[in-house]
Enzyme design. Structure first.
Site, mmCIF file in Angstrom:
data_model
loop_
_atom_site.group_PDB
_atom_site.id
_atom_site.type_symbol
_atom_site.label_atom_id
_atom_site.label_comp_id
_atom_site.label_asym_id
_atom_site.label_seq_id
_atom_site.Cartn_x
_atom_site.Cartn_y
_atom_site.Cartn_z
ATOM 1 N N TRP A 90 -8.501 -1.786 -0.212
ATOM 2 C CA TRP A 90 -9.142 -0.766 -0.823
ATOM 3 C C TRP A 90 -10.268 -1.221 -1.540
ATOM 4 O O TRP A 90 -10.819 -0.618 -1.977
ATOM 5 C CB TRP A 90 -8.367 -0.076 -1.378
ATOM 6 C CG TRP A 90 -7.354 1.157 -0.664
ATOM 7 C CD1 TRP A 90 -6.100 0.911 -0.114
ATOM 8 C CD2 TRP A 90 -7.830 2.460 -0.186
ATOM 9 N NE1 TRP A 90 -5.817 2.042 0.702
ATOM 10 C CE2 TRP A 90 -6.557 2.971 0.575
ATOM 11 C CE3 TRP A 90 -8.861 3.347 -0.544
ATOM 12 C CZ2 TRP A 90 -6.536 4.149 1.188
ATOM 13 C CZ3 TRP A 90 -8.977 4.271 0.106
ATOM 14 C CH2 TRP A 90 -7.859 4.864 0.824
ATOM 15 N N CYS B 13 -7.719 9.775 6.150
ATOM 16 C CA CYS B 13 -7.799 10.000 7.180
ATOM 17 C C CYS B 13 -6.556 10.368 7.873
ATOM 18 O O CYS B 13 -6.542 11.128 8.681
ATOM 19 C CB CYS B 13 -8.199 8.554 7.845
ATOM 20 S SG CYS B 13 -9.604 7.500 7.246
ATOM 21 N N TYR C 186 -4.636 9.528 -1.778
ATOM 22 C CA TYR C 186 -3.464 9.984 -1.086
ATOM 23 C C TYR C 186 -2.132 10.045 -2.196
ATOM 24 O O TYR C 186 -1.552 11.120 -2.127
ATOM 25 C CB TYR C 186 -2.914 8.572 -0.265
ATOM 26 C CG TYR C 186 -3.782 8.594 1.152
ATOM 27 C CD1 TYR C 186 -3.560 9.503 2.082
ATOM 28 C CD2 TYR C 186 -4.721 7.690 1.099
ATOM 29 C CE1 TYR C 186 -4.536 9.461 3.103
ATOM 30 C CE2 TYR C 186 -5.715 7.689 2.224
ATOM 31 C CZ TYR C 186 -5.517 8.436 3.359
ATOM 32 O OH TYR C 186 -6.440 8.268 4.337
ATOM 33 N N ARG D 83 -7.078 12.683 11.088
ATOM 34 C CA ARG D 83 -8.161 13.095 11.643
ATOM 35 C C ARG D 83 -9.053 12.167 12.310
ATOM 36 O O ARG D 83 -9.982 12.306 13.046
ATOM 37 C CB ARG D 83 -8.963 13.732 10.507
ATOM 38 C CG ARG D 83 -9.207 12.889 9.294
ATOM 39 C CD ARG D 83 -10.070 13.286 8.368
ATOM 40 N NE ARG D 83 -10.729 12.346 7.536
ATOM 41 C CZ ARG D 83 -11.657 11.444 7.515
ATOM 42 N NH1 ARG D 83 -12.474 11.598 8.351
ATOM 43 N NH2 ARG D 83 -12.102 10.841 6.601
ATOM 44 N N GLU E 51 0.758 -1.131 0.123
ATOM 45 C CA GLU E 51 -0.169 -0.079 -0.108
ATOM 46 C C GLU E 51 0.937 1.308 0.026
ATOM 47 O O GLU E 51 0.582 2.150 -0.742
ATOM 48 C CB GLU E 51 -0.919 0.083 1.437
ATOM 49 C CG GLU E 51 -1.783 1.179 1.141
ATOM 50 C CD GLU E 51 -2.546 1.503 2.523
ATOM 51 O OE1 GLU E 51 -3.697 1.633 2.420
ATOM 52 O OE2 GLU E 51 -1.867 1.368 3.733
ATOM 53 N N ASP F 53 -9.362 4.182 13.112
ATOM 54 C CA ASP F 53 -9.977 2.942 13.301
ATOM 55 C C ASP F 53 -9.019 2.059 14.172
ATOM 56 O O ASP F 53 -7.806 1.752 13.733
ATOM 57 C CB ASP F 53 -10.423 2.349 12.126
ATOM 58 C CG ASP F 53 -10.777 0.970 12.506
ATOM 59 O OD1 ASP F 53 -10.645 0.585 13.463
ATOM 60 O OD2 ASP F 53 -11.587 0.112 11.293
#
Length: 318
Positions: free
Chosen positions: A84, A200, A148, A220, A62, A223
């Site tokens: 994803w 995130c 991203y 921000r 990733e 999980d």
């Protein structure tokens, strides 16, 4: 300084003890707290959790995907990385091109209905095969928008130009290491509506002192059970790669969380993890023959001495 893994486990305990019960976008519900910071000494070892097995190859592939500036899940699927898939799949099943079984609220329904879970998995396999083999389909439904990698490598300006933030920050670290402007932002308000999932982990900053490179990430939304262990290892890897290219040692990775939450259907898994003893952190081995982070492939990384407890499964909230 708390040991790296215990710092994370402390966060889990704090949320279970003091977190506020809240509803959320996914309909699952969370226990949440706002504003929490963890520090990880990268000299202590690579911060891959040992109280449950965390799949390093998924994290590394990733990160390479981000570094390449890629936003299409085809590269991930080619590397057997499915983290994803749900967001791209959602775009397909909500489109006019989809004519299969009803996939409304597939995330929650697949957790509660074994019969639907089988149907959902069949449709997901069809989707993955199409992304891997059909270029037109992949371009349309495999792409997640300006997520991203796009922001890191190809930030569009109001003048129609492109900024490669990652290249710029590496150049800055090499030529002006004590600058306070070593920042990369993934949060682009103009592009947020076109993203499958708004970032995130929104902004990170590098800092050089005593020949060591440290990184602080502002996230921000976290999980804590499923996502945050990935984020910790991913940015520790990124910091290690950039330190290598810049001729620096690693320092600290600092994670500052906004909304740190445990989903209500992860509570028992978290408690199970907290019942386990921590083990010695592994070591990250990088192919030192590669100089630039843009040249690395998955085979250039290895994790040595990783002896974790078994993995703990939990459903992802989409």
């Amino acid at each position: 300084m708390r040991s790296s893994e215990q710092t994370y486990l402390d966060l889990c305990e704090t949320i279970l003890k003091d977190g506020t019960k809240k509803g959320d976008r996914t309909g699952t519900g969370t226990y949440s707290l706002f504003g929490y910071q963890m520090r990880f000494n990268l000299q202590e070892g690579f911060p891959l959790l040992t109280t449950k097995k965390v799949p390093f190859r998924l994290i590394a592939s990733e990160l390479l995907w981000f570094i390449k500036g890629d936003t299409n899940i085809r590269y991930l699927l080619e590397n057997n990385n499915n983290i994803w898939n749900e967001w791209a799949f959602e775009n397909w099943v909500n489109s006019e091109d989809y004519n299969g079984p009803d996939m409304t609220d597939f995330g929650l329904r697949s957790q509660k209905d074994p019969e639907f879970q089988q149907v959902y998995q069949e449709q997901m396999e069809i989707f993955k095969k199409k992304v891997l083999t059909d270029d037109e389909f992949s371009d349309k439904y495999g792409d997640l928008g300006a997520v991203y990698g796009k922001q890191w490598r190809d930030w569009k300006t109001s003048a129609g130009q492109s900024i490669d933030q990652l290249k710029q920050v590496i150049h800055s670290l090499k030529n002006n290491p004590h600058s306070r402007r070593h920042i990369v932002s993934a949060w682009n308000p103009e592009d947020v509506p076109s993203m499958a999932l708004p970032p995130c982990h929104t902004l990170f900053q590098f800092y050089v002192a005593d020949g060591r490179l440290s990184c602080q990430l502002y996230q921000r939304s976290g999980d804590v059970f499923l996502g945050v262990p990935f984020n910790i290892a991913s940015y520790a890897l990124l910091t290690s790669l950039i330190a290598h290219e810049c001729g620096l040692e690693t320092g600290e990775f600092i994670l500052t969380l906004g909304d740190a939450h445990i989903y209500s259907n992860h509570v028992e898994q978290v408690k199970k993890q907290l019942s386990r003893e921590t083990r010695k952190l592994p070591q990250l081995i990088i192919n030192r023959d590669k100089e630039s982070i843009f040249d690395f492939e998955l085979s250039d990384f290895d994790i040595q001495g990783y002896q974790p407890h078994p993995s703990i499964k939990a459903p992802i909230a989409v």
